[in-house]
Enzyme design. Structure first.
Site, short mmCIF file in Angstrom:
data_model
loop_
_atom_site.label_atom_id
_atom_site.label_comp_id
_atom_site.label_asym_id
_atom_site.label_seq_id
_atom_site.Cartn_x
_atom_site.Cartn_y
_atom_site.Cartn_z
N ALA A 155 36.43 35.85 43.03
CA ALA A 155 35.24 35.07 43.39
C ALA A 155 35.05 33.91 42.41
CB ALA A 155 34.02 35.97 43.42
N TYR A 156 35.17 34.21 41.12
CA TYR A 156 35.02 33.17 40.11
C TYR A 156 36.11 32.12 40.26
CZ TYR A 156 34.49 30.98 35.52
OH TYR A 156 34.31 30.07 34.49
N SER A 157 37.36 32.55 40.41
CA SER A 157 38.47 31.61 40.53
C SER A 157 38.32 30.72 41.76
CB SER A 157 39.80 32.38 40.61
OG SER A 157 40.01 33.15 39.45
#
Length: 249
Positions: A155-157
């Site tokens: 999700a962050y990436s």
């Protein structure tokens, strides 16, 4: 112009401005003669940050996931400071660490709501004011994870890859309007966001950095403040690495 006067007569909105990279940027802008509007969701941190920075700072409690609140804050900051010369978007969350096949859907949406939608709202409303005035500098804080894709941090990436794409698009759209839009892609920086990340993932991220250390908020602020200044006059829609040698493209 001397470095100590680089932001003389200039103003900046800094999201996530009450801690981490945002606060380091605010300190430097103020030290170099500018004024800042700190946008943050944490009232206690806002109070402490504005107490430290003094009369050259104003605080706005802003929930970036609420477009109406962002629009309100943009108008309020513009009125309070008289103009907006720079926008630094450093608000963000790390999200949970989990495999894609196990990633909680609600958490995926939360990460994107803050890291992508919130940043879009800030860019959208502030860029409109900058375009009308014919001058502005926008700096979006992405991540090296947006280029490489970190395992267990999908999700962050993915959200930081979206920030890179948005930056490139907006930079092209405003290229003739006196407004530059650039992104920075740090490797891991020593900030409170690490409190959201598992020890195993922290160890993984450190192992990827050839310098074998994390970056500092002051190192990040140095690059961001150049991008937010008049000195950055021929770079837009670009991505600047700050990765201790990790970046390979």
């Amino acid at each position: 112009m001397a470095m100590s006067e680089r932001f003389e007569g200039m103003t900046a909105i800094i999201t996530g401005g009450a801690s981490g990279i945002g606060l380091a940027v605010a300190r430097r802008v103020v030290a170099e003669g500018g004024r800042v509007a700190l946008w943050d969701v944490d009232p206690a941190r806002l109070k402490a940050a504005t107490a430290e920075l003094g009369e050259k700072s104003v605080a706005e409690r802003v929930d970036v996931v609420d477009p109406a609140d962002v629009e309100r804050a943009a108008k309020a900051s513009n009125a309070a400071m008289g103009q907006i010369d720079a926008l630094v978007c450093s608000a963000g969350v790390a999200g949970q660490n989990a495999l894609v096949i196990d990633y909680p859907i609600a958490e995926w949406k939360r990460v994107f709501d803050i890291n992508v939608n919130g940043l879009f709202y800030c860019n959208r409303f502030v860029a409109s004011l900058m375009k009308a005035r014919g001058y502005g500098r926008i700096v979006n804080v992405a991540s090296i994870a947006g280029k490489e894709g970190n395992p267990t941090a999908s999700a962050y990436s993915a959200s930081k890859a979206a920030v890179i794409g948005l930056t490139k698009s907006l930079g092209k759209e405003l290229a003739k309007d006196g407004v530059s839009v650039n992104a920075v892609t740090p490797a891991t920086i020593e900030t409170p966001i690490l409190e959201q990340v598992s020890p195993a993932h922290i160890a993984y991220m450190r192992s990827k950095i050839p310098m074998e250390r994390f970056g500092t908020v002051d190192e990040a602020a140095s690059l961001i403040c150049w991008l937010a200044s008049r000195e950055c006059s021929f770079s837009t829609g670009a991505v600047f690495d700050l990765s201790g040698g990790r970046a390979t493209y």
